[in-house]
Design a protein around this motif. Sequence first.
Motif, PDB file in Angstrom:
ATOM      1  N   GLY A  41     -27.070  24.556 -48.708  1.00 28.37           N
ATOM      2  CA  GLY A  41     -26.196  25.285 -49.624  1.00 28.37           C
ATOM      3  C   GLY A  41     -24.869  24.606 -49.846  1.00 28.37           C
ATOM      4  N   ARG A  42     -24.832  23.280 -49.738  1.00 28.99           N
ATOM      5  CA  ARG A  42     -23.598  22.499 -49.903  1.00 28.99           C
ATOM      6  C   ARG A  42     -23.845  21.418 -50.947  1.00 28.99           C
ATOM      7  N   PRO A  43     -23.490  21.660 -52.203  1.00 31.54           N
ATOM      8  CA  PRO A  43     -23.765  20.699 -53.283  1.00 31.54           C
ATOM      9  C   PRO A  43     -23.198  19.308 -53.008  1.00 31.54           C
ATOM     10  N   TRP A  44     -21.972  19.279 -52.416  1.00 32.30           N
ATOM     11  CA  TRP A  44     -21.380  17.963 -52.171  1.00 32.30           C
ATOM     12  C   TRP A  44     -22.173  17.162 -51.128  1.00 32.30           C
ATOM     13  N   PHE A  45     -22.774  17.860 -50.190  1.00 33.05           N
ATOM     14  CA  PHE A  45     -23.631  17.187 -49.217  1.00 33.05           C
ATOM     15  C   PHE A  45     -24.852  16.584 -49.921  1.00 33.05           C
ATOM     16  N   GLY A  46     -25.396  17.325 -50.898  1.00 34.57           N
ATOM     17  CA  GLY A  46     -26.504  16.812 -51.694  1.00 34.57           C
ATOM     18  C   GLY A  46     -26.106  15.577 -52.482  1.00 34.57           C
ATOM     19  N   VAL A  47     -24.876  15.583 -53.034  1.00 36.50           N
ATOM     20  CA  VAL A  47     -24.391  14.422 -53.795  1.00 36.50           C
ATOM     21  C   VAL A  47     -24.259  13.208 -52.880  1.00 36.50           C
ATOM     22  N   VAL A  48     -23.655  13.405 -51.711  1.00 33.20           N
ATOM     23  CA  VAL A  48     -23.482  12.307 -50.752  1.00 33.20           C
ATOM     24  C   VAL A  48     -24.845  11.742 -50.333  1.00 33.20           C
ATOM     25  N   ALA A  49     -25.777  12.637 -49.977  1.00 34.75           N
ATOM     26  CA  ALA A  49     -27.099  12.199 -49.534  1.00 34.75           C
ATOM     27  C   ALA A  49     -27.825  11.452 -50.646  1.00 34.75           C
TER      28      ALA A  49
ATOM     29  N   LEU B   4     -22.525   7.555 -43.935  1.00 38.37           N
ATOM     30  CA  LEU B   4     -21.431   8.092 -43.135  1.00 38.37           C
ATOM     31  C   LEU B   4     -20.069   7.813 -43.784  1.00 38.37           C
ATOM     32  N   GLY B   5     -19.981   6.686 -44.492  1.00 40.14           N
ATOM     33  CA  GLY B   5     -18.729   6.408 -45.197  1.00 40.14           C
ATOM     34  C   GLY B   5     -18.476   7.415 -46.310  1.00 40.14           C
ATOM     35  N   LEU B   6     -19.500   7.741 -47.074  1.00 42.96           N
ATOM     36  CA  LEU B   6     -19.366   8.753 -48.122  1.00 42.96           C
ATOM     37  C   LEU B   6     -19.091  10.132 -47.507  1.00 42.96           C
ATOM     38  N   ALA B   7     -19.765  10.438 -46.385  1.00 45.44           N
ATOM     39  CA  ALA B   7     -19.538  11.723 -45.722  1.00 45.44           C
ATOM     40  C   ALA B   7     -18.085  11.865 -45.302  1.00 45.44           C
ATOM     41  N   ARG B   8     -17.502  10.774 -44.776  1.00 44.31           N
ATOM     42  CA  ARG B   8     -16.095  10.815 -44.373  1.00 44.31           C
ATOM     43  C   ARG B   8     -15.201  11.007 -45.592  1.00 44.31           C
ATOM     44  N   ALA B   9     -15.527  10.301 -46.701  1.00 45.11           N
ATOM     45  CA  ALA B   9     -14.692  10.394 -47.902  1.00 45.11           C
ATOM     46  C   ALA B   9     -14.720  11.775 -48.513  1.00 45.11           C
ATOM     47  N   PHE B  10     -15.901  12.413 -48.450  1.00 45.35           N
ATOM     48  CA  PHE B  10     -16.042  13.738 -49.074  1.00 45.35           C
ATOM     49  C   PHE B  10     -15.945  14.857 -48.047  1.00 45.35           C
ATOM     50  N   LEU B  11     -15.420  14.539 -46.871  1.00 48.05           N
ATOM     51  CA  LEU B  11     -15.354  15.518 -45.790  1.00 48.05           C
ATOM     52  C   LEU B  11     -14.645  16.812 -46.197  1.00 48.05           C
ATOM     53  N   PRO B  12     -13.514  16.735 -46.908  1.00 49.04           N
ATOM     54  CA  PRO B  12     -12.823  18.006 -47.287  1.00 49.04           C
ATOM     55  C   PRO B  12     -13.704  18.910 -48.130  1.00 49.04           C
ATOM     56  N   HIS B  13     -14.617  18.333 -48.941  1.00 48.97           N
ATOM     57  CA  HIS B  13     -15.448  19.156 -49.821  1.00 48.97           C
ATOM     58  C   HIS B  13     -16.663  19.712 -49.088  1.00 48.97           C
ATOM     59  N   MET B  14     -17.059  19.090 -47.986  1.00 53.33           N
ATOM     60  CA  MET B  14     -18.278  19.536 -47.296  1.00 53.33           C
ATOM     61  C   MET B  14     -17.990  20.404 -46.095  1.00 53.33           C
ATOM     62  N   ALA B  15     -16.748  20.345 -45.553  1.00 54.01           N
ATOM     63  CA  ALA B  15     -16.437  21.089 -44.317  1.00 54.01           C
ATOM     64  C   ALA B  15     -16.502  22.576 -44.562  1.00 54.01           C
TER      65      ALA B  15
END
Length: 441
Positions: free
Chosen positions: A372-380, A430-441
Amino acid sequence: MPIMADANARSLDIAELIRRHPAEIAEILAALREEEAVELLRRLYRRRAAAEPLGEMEPDEAARLLAELNREDAAHILSHMEPDDAVDLLAELPPNMVQDILSRLEAREAKELGELLAYPPDTAGGLMSTEVVALAEEMTAEEAIQELRARAEEAETVYYAYVVDDRGTLLGVLSLRDLVLARPDTPLRAIMKSDAVALPVTMDKEEVAHVFDKYNFLALPVVDEGRKLLGIVTIDDVIDVIREEATEDALRLGGIPAGEDHPLDPPQSSVRKRLPWLMGLVVLNMSVAGLISQFEATIAQIAFVASLMPLIADMSGNAAAQALAVAIRGIAVGAVDWRNLPWLMWKELRVGIFAGLALGVEIGLIATLVWGRPWFGVVAGIALCGTTAAACLTGATLPFLVRRFGLDPAMISGPVATTIGDLIGMGLFLGLARAFLPHMA
């Protein structure tokens, strides 16, 4: 009765057995326990039926059985084998035993086998048989046919005959069809093909297999630097080479470079062949572990990121393996070389991008629906798309680079490509996850 059923029997009807094809007898010998196989070989020898089955066996297996016979019987069997098969068998025996056996042969046979043993086994010289029909150029078609009839038993094959001058230099090749259809008084030089394809005696056996594949001949002559006819390589020897090379490449792709690992080998033998490579891969894969350790804080803050890390790593390895298989196969059969690398890189990059986009959309939708986290889907999705493209490019390029340094692509490319793919995949994800961390937390 099935062959394996016969092989498990303690008593075999020798009269019935020798009516079978030598290859079937070879299978039975290979399936029996060693002491039983040696006893059967002795019985075959007494019926003068041991030479052909031994020639059909793997040389190391045949050598083990032959070594159990007395030297006189062993020499007699070898004298009735095809020279190339006899040499392969002798190459598996201890040098002192080889010399003892050769000393018991007729001088001509011993000299012939000794000369063949001098050639490296992985060359055309190591594959060839010296039993070749050579015809003088001044012969007529009728005289050549009479010569072939007289020498048919001593020749390994009479699909072709070879025309030579008085110094033994290869001048041309004759097919039996052309010879039979020619007028009896036609000179051989008028019907021979003077542009005969010949194998240099030092040619590597893999190159020999490529020549046979290219020209579709049943046999090819072997010559020295001065084109003197030395012998002949037949298609059955080439099939053995192809099988051996395919087995070797398959094992090396699986990380077993230390020799063939038979399914029924003792465990300690398999461990000895596999463990050194596995231990080396532990060191290689520490680079991936080191990369992941740099993102421990990111993983700690959003632990669900770790759930997709195995998938990213696995997909990078799968994509690289597909591109590797295509590239290594192309190199092995001579379909591509260094000059084709730019085109192959461009092709595999496009394959990776198109496949990666489809996979990225798939995993992006799944990740969005599951967590249920769209930004996580984008990163993946972005990570998987980039990983697939990079893995395809790496898999296509690495075999050429490895070969350029004189190494075996089949043995080196797989683990290295997988590690590079993991580094790129994990680093990107993991680099993208770190960059988009504020949107996925």
